[in-house]
Write a protein that holds these residues in place. Structure first.
Motif, short mmCIF file in Angstrom:
data_model
loop_
_atom_site.label_atom_id
_atom_site.label_comp_id
_atom_site.label_asym_id
_atom_site.label_seq_id
_atom_site.Cartn_x
_atom_site.Cartn_y
_atom_site.Cartn_z
N ILE A 108 -38.02 36.73 -22.94
CA ILE A 108 -38.56 35.38 -22.83
C ILE A 108 -37.87 34.63 -21.68
CG2 ILE A 108 -38.79 33.14 -23.97
CD1 ILE A 108 -39.10 34.71 -26.62
N GLY A 109 -36.55 34.78 -21.57
CA GLY A 109 -35.81 34.15 -20.47
C GLY A 109 -36.33 34.61 -19.12
N ASP A 110 -36.60 35.92 -19.01
CA ASP A 110 -37.14 36.46 -17.75
C ASP A 110 -38.52 35.88 -17.45
OD1 ASP A 110 -34.87 37.99 -17.38
OD2 ASP A 110 -35.79 39.86 -18.08
N LYS A 111 -39.34 35.70 -18.49
CA LYS A 111 -40.67 35.11 -18.29
C LYS A 111 -40.53 33.67 -17.81
CE LYS A 111 -43.45 37.87 -21.45
NZ LYS A 111 -44.40 37.85 -22.58
N ILE A 112 -39.57 32.94 -18.37
CA ILE A 112 -39.34 31.56 -17.94
C ILE A 112 -38.94 31.53 -16.47
CG2 ILE A 112 -37.85 29.53 -18.21
CD1 ILE A 112 -37.84 30.16 -21.25
N ILE B 67 -34.06 23.67 -20.16
CA ILE B 67 -33.75 24.00 -18.77
C ILE B 67 -32.77 22.96 -18.26
CG2 ILE B 67 -34.71 24.45 -16.47
CD1 ILE B 67 -36.14 26.17 -18.56
N LEU B 68 -31.63 23.42 -17.77
CA LEU B 68 -30.65 22.54 -17.13
C LEU B 68 -30.83 22.72 -15.63
CD1 LEU B 68 -28.26 20.58 -17.49
CD2 LEU B 68 -26.76 22.58 -17.43
N MET B 69 -31.18 21.64 -14.97
CA MET B 69 -31.46 21.76 -13.53
C MET B 69 -30.95 20.54 -12.78
SD MET B 69 -35.58 20.98 -13.21
CE MET B 69 -35.54 20.93 -11.42
N THR B 70 -31.00 20.66 -11.48
CA THR B 70 -30.60 19.55 -10.61
C THR B 70 -31.70 19.33 -9.59
OG1 THR B 70 -28.76 18.63 -9.37
CG2 THR B 70 -29.35 20.92 -8.87
N LEU B 71 -31.49 18.39 -8.73
CA LEU B 71 -32.38 18.12 -7.61
C LEU B 71 -31.56 18.21 -6.33
CD1 LEU B 71 -34.08 14.99 -9.21
CD2 LEU B 71 -35.04 17.28 -9.08
N THR B 72 -32.23 18.35 -5.20
CA THR B 72 -31.48 18.48 -3.95
C THR B 72 -30.70 17.21 -3.64
OG1 THR B 72 -33.48 17.88 -2.74
CG2 THR B 72 -32.95 20.23 -2.88
N SER B 73 -31.16 16.07 -4.17
CA SER B 73 -30.42 14.82 -4.04
C SER B 73 -30.89 13.86 -5.13
CB SER B 73 -30.62 14.19 -2.66
OG SER B 73 -31.85 13.50 -2.61
N PRO B 74 -30.04 12.89 -5.50
CA PRO B 74 -30.46 11.91 -6.51
C PRO B 74 -31.68 11.10 -6.07
CG PRO B 74 -28.09 11.82 -6.18
CD PRO B 74 -28.65 12.72 -5.11
N ASN B 75 -31.90 11.00 -4.77
CA ASN B 75 -33.03 10.23 -4.23
C ASN B 75 -34.25 11.10 -3.96
OD1 ASN B 75 -31.31 7.99 -4.20
ND2 ASN B 75 -30.54 8.57 -2.18
N CYS B 76 -34.26 12.31 -4.50
CA CYS B 76 -35.34 13.26 -4.28
C CYS B 76 -36.68 12.60 -4.63
CB CYS B 76 -35.11 14.48 -5.18
SG CYS B 76 -36.34 15.76 -4.99
N GLU C 170 -41.41 21.41 -17.27
CA GLU C 170 -41.72 21.41 -18.71
C GLU C 170 -43.12 21.93 -18.97
OE1 GLU C 170 -41.18 17.64 -20.67
OE2 GLU C 170 -39.03 17.62 -20.23
N ASP C 171 -44.09 21.39 -18.26
CA ASP C 171 -45.49 21.75 -18.49
C ASP C 171 -45.74 23.23 -18.23
OD1 ASP C 171 -46.02 19.15 -19.22
OD2 ASP C 171 -47.01 18.61 -17.32
N LYS C 172 -45.19 23.75 -17.14
CA LYS C 172 -45.43 25.16 -16.81
C LYS C 172 -44.72 26.10 -17.78
CE LYS C 172 -47.08 24.97 -12.16
NZ LYS C 172 -47.01 25.46 -10.79
#
Length: 106
Positions: free
Chosen positions: A9-13, A48-57, A68-70
């Motif tokens: 399941i992790g691989d599918k995600i 999912i723990l994620m970040t963005l390239t910058s806070p102002n992304c 989330e949707d995908k």
């Protein structure tokens, strides 16, 4: 659920995450290193723990929703929660070799 089933399941995600692209960089968010961790519970909930390239992304609002949707389109997943963090701060060093090659950084 066995560890093997959770791993599948992790691989599918991860495969789903590789279909989501940063709008400013022609590389998917997984290869960019924006995904810090993927958790799947026994109840088939994903986090999912994620970040963005910058806070102002410019996609700070829409990208987590897209993730989330995908992920929720997977039949094995009941629900998905995305948590954004800036610790550690994203740097270009977090990109995969594939991403760096794609962007002409190697």
């Amino acid at each position: 659920m066995t560890d093997k089933e959770l791993e599948v399941i992790g691989d599918k995600i991860v495969n789903v995450l590789k279909t989501i692209y940063d709008p400013e960089i022609p590389v998917d968010i997984y290869e960019l290193g924006l995904i810090y961790d993927v958790f799947v519970s026994e109840e088939n909930n994903a986090k999912i723990l994620m970040t963005l390239t910058s806070p102002n992304c410019p996609v700070a609002e829409s990208l987590p929703v897209e993730v989330e949707d995908k992920v929720k389109t997977l039949k094995e997943i009941e629900n998905c929660e995305v948590e954004i963090t800036f610790d550690p701060t994203w740097t270009q060093d977090m990109m995969s070799e594939e991403a760096k090659l794609e962007l002409g950084m190697l």
